[in-house]
Enzyme design. Sequence first.
Site, mmCIF file in Angstrom:
data_model
loop_
_atom_site.group_PDB
_atom_site.id
_atom_site.type_symbol
_atom_site.label_atom_id
_atom_site.label_comp_id
_atom_site.label_asym_id
_atom_site.label_seq_id
_atom_site.Cartn_x
_atom_site.Cartn_y
_atom_site.Cartn_z
ATOM 1 N N HIS A 18 0.814 -1.214 0.000
ATOM 2 C CA HIS A 18 0.000 0.000 0.000
ATOM 3 C C HIS A 18 0.852 1.270 0.000
ATOM 4 O O HIS A 18 0.451 2.284 -0.583
ATOM 5 C CB HIS A 18 -0.973 -0.031 1.184
ATOM 6 C CG HIS A 18 -2.001 -1.125 1.049
ATOM 7 N ND1 HIS A 18 -2.627 -1.717 2.109
ATOM 8 C CD2 HIS A 18 -2.492 -1.757 -0.063
ATOM 9 C CE1 HIS A 18 -3.471 -2.644 1.670
ATOM 10 N NE2 HIS A 18 -3.398 -2.694 0.360
ATOM 11 N N HIS A 41 -7.804 -7.840 -7.941
ATOM 12 C CA HIS A 41 -8.155 -8.686 -6.790
ATOM 13 C C HIS A 41 -8.340 -7.742 -5.609
ATOM 14 O O HIS A 41 -7.440 -7.563 -4.788
ATOM 15 C CB HIS A 41 -7.054 -9.708 -6.499
ATOM 16 C CG HIS A 41 -6.817 -10.698 -7.600
ATOM 17 N ND1 HIS A 41 -6.239 -10.352 -8.797
ATOM 18 C CD2 HIS A 41 -7.105 -12.022 -7.677
ATOM 19 C CE1 HIS A 41 -6.169 -11.438 -9.563
ATOM 20 N NE2 HIS A 41 -6.678 -12.453 -8.910
ATOM 21 N N SER A 102 -6.698 -1.898 -0.807
ATOM 22 C CA SER A 102 -6.191 -1.186 -1.988
ATOM 23 C C SER A 102 -7.237 -0.315 -2.700
ATOM 24 O O SER A 102 -6.914 0.826 -3.069
ATOM 25 C CB SER A 102 -5.538 -2.175 -2.961
ATOM 26 O OG SER A 102 -6.383 -3.266 -3.252
ATOM 27 N N GLU A 120 -13.557 -8.243 -7.957
ATOM 28 C CA GLU A 120 -13.490 -9.164 -6.814
ATOM 29 C C GLU A 120 -14.367 -10.350 -7.153
ATOM 30 O O GLU A 120 -15.515 -10.179 -7.551
ATOM 31 C CB GLU A 120 -13.943 -8.441 -5.537
ATOM 32 C CG GLU A 120 -14.144 -9.316 -4.341
ATOM 33 C CD GLU A 120 -12.934 -10.152 -3.924
ATOM 34 O OE1 GLU A 120 -11.834 -9.613 -3.762
ATOM 35 O OE2 GLU A 120 -13.120 -11.388 -3.770
ATOM 36 N N ASP A 145 -13.677 -12.476 -12.403
ATOM 37 C CA ASP A 145 -12.341 -13.051 -12.289
ATOM 38 C C ASP A 145 -11.317 -11.993 -12.733
ATOM 39 O O ASP A 145 -11.325 -11.567 -13.892
ATOM 40 C CB ASP A 145 -12.275 -14.295 -13.191
ATOM 41 C CG ASP A 145 -10.957 -15.033 -13.054
ATOM 42 O OD1 ASP A 145 -9.951 -14.411 -12.652
ATOM 43 O OD2 ASP A 145 -10.939 -16.233 -13.351
ATOM 44 N N GLY A 146 -10.459 -11.591 -11.804
ATOM 45 C CA GLY A 146 -9.494 -10.531 -12.102
ATOM 46 C C GLY A 146 -8.546 -10.868 -13.241
ATOM 47 O O GLY A 146 -8.069 -9.981 -13.950
ATOM 48 N N ASP A 166 -3.083 -8.522 -7.254
ATOM 49 C CA ASP A 166 -2.783 -8.925 -5.872
ATOM 50 C C ASP A 166 -3.557 -10.197 -5.521
ATOM 51 O O ASP A 166 -4.459 -10.180 -4.674
ATOM 52 C CB ASP A 166 -3.184 -7.753 -4.951
ATOM 53 C CG ASP A 166 -2.896 -8.037 -3.493
ATOM 54 O OD1 ASP A 166 -2.061 -8.902 -3.196
ATOM 55 O OD2 ASP A 166 -3.528 -7.368 -2.642
#
Length: 282
Positions: A18, A41, A102, A120, A145-146, A166
Amino acid sequence: MNYRHIYHAGNFADVLKHAVLARLVRYQQNKDKAFRVLDTHAGIGLYDLSSEEAQKTGEWQTGIGKLMQAELAAPVADLLEPYLSAVRELNPDGGVKLYPGSPKLTRLLLRPQDRLSAMELHPDDARALSRQFEGDFQVRVTELDGWLALGAHLPPKEKRGLILVDPPFEIAGEYERLVDGLAKAYRRFATGTYCLWYPIKKGAPIKGFHEQLQALEIPKMLCAELSVRSDREEGLSGSGLIIVNPPFTLKDELHTLLPVLKTIMAQDRYASQRAFWLRGEA
Ligand code: SAM
């Protein structure tokens, strides 16, 4: 999909990720032109560190908890300012009870012209994240789905973008997926800045992962790693970030920041850090 970030929110790995994410967002803002952050994500966005789950592991106490108590020299405080000002904004009475994931951290730093797309896959988490940004026209949350977003959502229409990848690393093959995901995304959007997160632990295939990344022949790729303890014990001992097309100042900033973060969050005398060009301006 068993992973829940609430158990880990604000830990030493979140602090590194971060702090760097906030610097990358600020760097995009050196130009007036709008940009988009793609968070593949994203998690739930805001974490209550007084919750049963966060208290159970107490991981935040050796991460953001330690950092918030540390006396920081001016150059380090300046570099951490975008990150820590967001944490303080959520905790006006001091301490740290609420911690920004994030997407929330990004949102707190955006200007009116900037945008965030957050993906997400966990249905409960996607719902919680949507609620977090309800009515906010600068943010789009998608239950998706990222890894697919790295194809379908690139390039962003703003043509300027920062992509955070991530994944939870709860299934085998995530290092390879990161490499493949970056290769796919970079073919669609070579001028974007990418930030990929990965875990460091006993037996993790870090060397092979770095070699696979180098083989992609992406010209500018920076690596930042911070381990807070020896990897002889099981569990997460450190974490790393791969930053593609980093701001030209980032490597020097990391050289200022990482030794201090290491000292503050070290759990034993084997704590270590490094920042180096995986490819590019060595
Ligand atoms: N980026 C968040 C932050 O820094 O606050 C933390 C994210 S957490 C490490 C990983 C998240 O990815 C979890 O919330 C998990 O539910 C979600 N997830 C797992 N597989 C996914 C996938 N294929 N696509 C999108 N999200 C996924």
